[in-house]
Scaffold this motif. Structure first.
Motif, PDB file in Angstrom:
ATOM      1  N   ILE A 269      20.941  11.205  53.504  1.00 29.78           N
ATOM      2  CA  ILE A 269      20.164  12.376  53.081  1.00 29.78           C
ATOM      3  C   ILE A 269      18.779  11.934  52.600  1.00 29.78           C
TER       4      ILE A 269
ATOM      5  N   GLU B  54      23.559  13.003  57.997  1.00 27.87           N
ATOM      6  CA  GLU B  54      23.416  13.171  56.553  1.00 27.87           C
ATOM      7  C   GLU B  54      24.775  13.168  55.852  1.00 27.87           C
TER       8      GLU B  54
ATOM      9  N   ASN C 186      16.301  18.949  52.521  1.00 24.70           N
ATOM     10  CA  ASN C 186      15.888  18.524  53.853  1.00 24.70           C
ATOM     11  C   ASN C 186      15.642  19.713  54.779  1.00 24.70           C
TER      12      ASN C 186
ATOM     13  N   ASP D 179      19.221  23.027  51.872  1.00 23.89           N
ATOM     14  CA  ASP D 179      19.058  21.917  50.938  1.00 23.89           C
ATOM     15  C   ASP D 179      17.610  21.453  51.015  1.00 23.89           C
TER      16      ASP D 179
END
Length: 197
Positions: free
Chosen positions: A43, A37, A90, A88
């Motif tokens: 990402i 990422e 993800n 985040d």
């Protein structure tokens, strides 16, 4: 209505083709490939691939077990929700998918325990014994991790792993801490002690 029905049939056929033709392995390979990422594109790619996992399992619930037995998805998800990783979108999505994968599969719960997942989940929630989540995203990750922990300890072998990993002690510390996690800790202890020998 006919269009929706035909699209659902097409979706089912697509998912069946993915499962039958090594698509699950390819999906997890993509997670590994984009897992650093290091760019906005990576990402976004990881987020989209996690979405594919969720959609495949939604369309074909037994694919959750196939993801666990045929791929390294579990290891990837557990690494992704590690407490040292920044929270985040993800990380939040990975925690949600973990929760989905273990809701209705006793075999997946067993595999989680065998992969040392109970200990890793305890490590993931441990930082919150002394602090509250910093924002709504972190709060949602914590909630999902506790959901996975609660469903994991429904498996008899995982109850033992929970105790050996000092899960009860951690939950008691969380209950005493007067932090946001205390309610989830009570729920987790309840699940861990239900039908306990």
């Amino acid at each position: 209505a006919d269009a929706v029905e035909s699209n659902e049939e097409g979706g089912q056929a697509l998912v069946a083709s993915i499962v039958d033709n090594s698509g699950l392995e390819l999906i997890v390979d993509c997670l590994t490939r984009f897992g650093s990422e290091s760019s906005p594109e990576d990402i976004a790619a990881v987020h989209n691939v996690i979405g594919i996992v969720e959609n495949v399992v939604e369309m074909r619930p037994d694919a959750a077990g196939e993801f666990m037995t045929r791929t390294k998805l579990l290891e990837w998800l557990l690494r992704r929700v590690h407490p040292k990783r920044e929270t985040d979108n993800n990380k939040l999505y990975a925690a949600e998918v973990l929760s989905i994968l273990f809701q209705s599969s006793e075999d997946n719960r067993r595999l989680l325990g065998e992969a040392d997942g109970v200990d890793l989940l305890l490590r993931a929630v441990a930082p919150y014994k002394g602090k509250d989540p910093a924002d709504e995203g972190e709060e949602e990750v914590l909630h999902n991790l506790f959901d996975v922990l609660c469903t994991a300890v429904m498996h008899p072998d995982n109850k033992e792993r929970f105790v050996k990993s000092e899960g009860l002690e951690l939950m008691l510390l969380m209950m005493k801490s007067r932090k946001q996690c205390r309610t989830a800790a009570v729920k987790c202890v309840d699940y861990a002690l239900t039908r306990c020998p």
